[in-house]
Design a protein around this motif. Structure first.
Motif, PDB file in Angstrom:
ATOM      1  N   ASN A 282      54.878  53.537  11.163  1.00 48.52           N
ATOM      2  CA  ASN A 282      55.418  52.182  11.095  1.00 48.52           C
ATOM      3  C   ASN A 282      55.052  51.495   9.769  1.00 48.52           C
ATOM      4  O   ASN A 282      53.992  50.905   9.625  1.00 48.52           O
ATOM      5  N   LYS A 283      55.993  51.598   8.801  1.00 48.34           N
ATOM      6  CA  LYS A 283      55.694  51.068   7.461  1.00 48.34           C
ATOM      7  C   LYS A 283      55.595  49.556   7.439  1.00 48.34           C
ATOM      8  O   LYS A 283      54.884  48.980   6.631  1.00 48.34           O
ATOM      9  N   GLU A 284      56.309  48.870   8.388  1.00 49.27           N
ATOM     10  CA  GLU A 284      56.303  47.405   8.395  1.00 49.27           C
ATOM     11  C   GLU A 284      54.878  46.861   8.541  1.00 49.27           C
ATOM     12  O   GLU A 284      54.562  45.786   8.025  1.00 49.27           O
TER      13      GLU A 284
ATOM     14  N   VAL B 266      52.628  59.020   7.896  1.00 52.24           N
ATOM     15  CA  VAL B 266      53.639  59.892   8.506  1.00 52.24           C
ATOM     16  C   VAL B 266      54.950  59.812   7.711  1.00 52.24           C
ATOM     17  O   VAL B 266      55.684  60.793   7.608  1.00 52.24           O
ATOM     18  N   ASP B 267      55.223  58.645   7.149  1.00 54.30           N
ATOM     19  CA  ASP B 267      56.428  58.462   6.335  1.00 54.30           C
ATOM     20  C   ASP B 267      56.472  59.618   5.320  1.00 54.30           C
ATOM     21  O   ASP B 267      55.454  59.914   4.674  1.00 54.30           O
ATOM     22  N   SER B 268      57.628  60.287   5.190  1.00 57.73           N
ATOM     23  CA  SER B 268      57.662  61.560   4.469  1.00 57.73           C
ATOM     24  C   SER B 268      57.216  61.444   3.010  1.00 57.73           C
ATOM     25  O   SER B 268      56.491  62.307   2.505  1.00 57.73           O
ATOM     26  N   GLU B 269      57.621  60.354   2.338  1.00 59.41           N
ATOM     27  CA  GLU B 269      57.270  60.195   0.923  1.00 59.41           C
ATOM     28  C   GLU B 269      55.762  60.018   0.761  1.00 59.41           C
ATOM     29  O   GLU B 269      55.148  60.550  -0.156  1.00 59.41           O
ATOM     30  N   HIS B 270      55.192  59.247   1.681  1.00 59.38           N
ATOM     31  CA  HIS B 270      53.764  58.941   1.590  1.00 59.38           C
ATOM     32  C   HIS B 270      52.941  60.132   2.030  1.00 59.38           C
ATOM     33  O   HIS B 270      51.865  60.384   1.493  1.00 59.38           O
TER      34      HIS B 270
ATOM     35  N   MET C 263      66.526  48.880   1.245  1.00 56.29           N
ATOM     36  CA  MET C 263      65.342  48.120   1.638  1.00 56.29           C
ATOM     37  C   MET C 263      64.234  49.081   2.069  1.00 56.29           C
ATOM     38  O   MET C 263      63.049  48.841   1.822  1.00 56.29           O
ATOM     39  N   ASN C 264      64.634  50.185   2.705  1.00 58.68           N
ATOM     40  CA  ASN C 264      63.627  51.152   3.144  1.00 58.68           C
ATOM     41  C   ASN C 264      62.757  51.595   1.967  1.00 58.68           C
ATOM     42  O   ASN C 264      61.536  51.648   2.072  1.00 58.68           O
ATOM     43  N   LYS C 265      63.404  51.879   0.844  1.00 56.87           N
ATOM     44  CA  LYS C 265      62.622  52.327  -0.322  1.00 56.87           C
ATOM     45  C   LYS C 265      61.734  51.194  -0.816  1.00 56.87           C
ATOM     46  O   LYS C 265      60.607  51.408  -1.263  1.00 56.87           O
ATOM     47  N   GLY C 266      62.250  49.960  -0.743  1.00 58.27           N
ATOM     48  CA  GLY C 266      61.449  48.803  -1.154  1.00 58.27           C
ATOM     49  C   GLY C 266      60.219  48.634  -0.265  1.00 58.27           C
ATOM     50  O   GLY C 266      59.107  48.405  -0.748  1.00 58.27           O
ATOM     51  N   LEU C 267      60.426  48.769   1.053  1.00 57.34           N
ATOM     52  CA  LEU C 267      59.284  48.677   1.981  1.00 57.34           C
ATOM     53  C   LEU C 267      58.290  49.795   1.668  1.00 57.34           C
ATOM     54  O   LEU C 267      57.071  49.602   1.729  1.00 57.34           O
ATOM     55  N   GLU C 268      58.824  50.947   1.297  1.00 58.98           N
ATOM     56  CA  GLU C 268      57.947  52.092   0.995  1.00 58.98           C
ATOM     57  C   GLU C 268      57.137  51.885  -0.282  1.00 58.98           C
ATOM     58  O   GLU C 268      56.033  52.418  -0.412  1.00 58.98           O
ATOM     59  N   VAL C 269      57.685  51.123  -1.242  1.00 55.36           N
ATOM     60  CA  VAL C 269      56.920  50.807  -2.462  1.00 55.36           C
ATOM     61  C   VAL C 269      55.676  50.006  -2.052  1.00 55.36           C
ATOM     62  O   VAL C 269      54.553  50.304  -2.480  1.00 55.36           O
TER      63      VAL C 269
END
Ligand code: NDP
Ligand code: MG
Length: 386
Positions: free
Chosen positions: A125-127, A150-154, A215-221
């Protein structure tokens, strides 16, 4: 069987939660599911309970919770209800690891409670980090617990960082979503059905829309900033339509490490659950010759302003990322319900951010107030045609 890792899954009925249970079913000697929780999908939750026999179950919706409790009567399973129930569930003494796979800001309080109780958290849960990164990271330091992404990039970056130092920057990759290369004119016409057809990943609806707006990529930043203790200048985003390279780390000496794999969330889920161990699983190995070319390009910030808005919110800091996230959650729901067009999502988020005077984050209530304020304003803007 005594040393099996005892796992609680919040959001077990969702895309990540279901895949996590599949991964767990591959390794019965390694894991014991002791708690499962969902919002209101009790028919699937009950199926999962019958298959995995947890000692505890949590349901956020009170009515659905009462129904499930009645159905489980006599089974010996303890049923927690409501938001407060999730907080109790993550603190049960037998639990070693909590997988937070709920969607939206609902993940924040249970994650904090799990950390305060000294549990290891596998975080999908990135939020949670977007809204409460400051508080969450401070709590992990204070309680000497660990968050495993768990987020794949992270997960990719986390894997590349094992045993390394001297990081110059990290690169998050993104597929670009279903509308990569679309003009503004084309974006005006897109529908929820089109946006829900992601080219490489199968995910829940909210994150799928976030992937279409970037936005997903922004949240991931913002997520990367907190997870890896970086400055925003050290985070770069590249569009990589094949979704094979999930994340890269650029080191001070110019070396670049990357993690590659099929676009399949079961890989980062397994890594987070088994960390630091690696085991053979049932997935097909990556066939790079079949993939052929791997390409990378800069993101289009003009047609996909959500990425820029997230970056700005992150750099502003304080309560601004919480406001960005809340406005986005409201706008995404409105788009899915066909109450606003696709391009109104960044517009609503930008309007709400413009009207916010960010405050420093001293405690959870400051964040939750900012979240509520932003939700109210976003709803108002949507009903008055923003
Ligand atoms: P889904 O929408 O598929 O599932 C969400 C889960 O959370 C469901 O179990 C749902 O229960 C539960 N839930 C929803 N609202 C609440 C609430 N208010 N309180 C408690 N539980 C709630 O989402 P995903 O699995 O796609 O995503 C989960 C998280 O993981 C998101 O934060 C997402 O950004 C992140 N993530 C997801 C990826 C993916 O591939 N799916 C990849 C990377 C990150 P119910 O079924 O009862 O409604
Ligand atoms: Mg991701």
């Amino acid at each position: 069987m005594k040393d099996r890792r005892k796992v609680v899954i919040l959001g077990s009925t969702g895309s990540i939660g279901r895949q996590a249970l599949e991964v767990i079913s591959w390794f019965p000697d390694l894991f014991q599911v002791i708690g499962l929780a969902a919002h209101r999908n009790i028919s699937l939750l009950e199926e999962q309970v019958r298959a995995f026999r947890p000692a505890y179950v949590g349901v956020v919706d009170p009515e659905a919770g009462s129904l499930l409790e009645a159905r489980l009567q006599g089974s010996g399973i303890t049923c927690f209800r409501g938001v407060e129930g999730l907080l109790e569930l993550v603190q049960v003494p037998t639990c070693d690891l909590v997988l937070v796979a709920v969607t939206g800001v609902a993940g924040l309080r249970p994650t904090l409670a799990a950390i305060e109780a000294g549990k290891t958290v596998a975080l999908a849960n990135k939020e949670t980090l977007v809204v409460g990164g400051d508080l969450v990271i401070e709590a992990t330091r204070r309680r000497s617990t660990q968050i495993i992404p768990v987020d794949s990039e992270h997960s990719a970056i986390f894997q590349c960082l094992q045993g390394s130092s001297g990081v110059a920057k990290v690169i998050l990759t993104g597929s670009g979503g279903p509308f990569r290369g679309y003009s503004r004119k084309q974006l005006e016409e897109v529908t929820p059905e089109m946006a829900l057809r992601h080219p490489t990943w199968k995910m829940g609806p909210k994150i799928t829309i976030d992937s279409a707006t970037l936005m997903n990529k922004g949240l991931e930043v913002i997520e990367a900033k907190w997870l890896f203790g970086l400055e925003y200048e050290q985070i770069e985003v590249l569009i990589h339509p094949q979704s094979i390279v999930h994340g890269l780390v650029v080191f001070q000496d110019g070396a670049v490490l990357a993690q590659l794999g099929q676009p399949d969330m079961r890989i980062p889920i397994q890594y987070a659950l088994l960390f630091p161990e690696r085991r053979k699983n049932r997935l097909q190995p990556l066939d790079l010759a079949a993939v052929g070319a791997l390409t990378f390009e800069k993101p289009d910030l003009d047609n996909f302003p959500c990425l820029r808005l997230a970056w700005e919110a992150g750099k502003t800091g304080g309560t601004m990322p919480a406001v960005l996230n809340a406005a986005n959650e409201v706008a995404v729901s409105a788009f899915l319900e066909k109450r606003i067009p696709f391009l109104a999502i960044p517009e609503v988020v930008a309007r709400v951010m413009e009207q916010h005077s960010p405050e420093p984050v001293s405690d959870l209530s400051t964040l939750l107030e900012a979240d509520q304020w932003a939700r109210r304003l976003a709803h108002y803007l949507i009903t008055t045609n923003y």
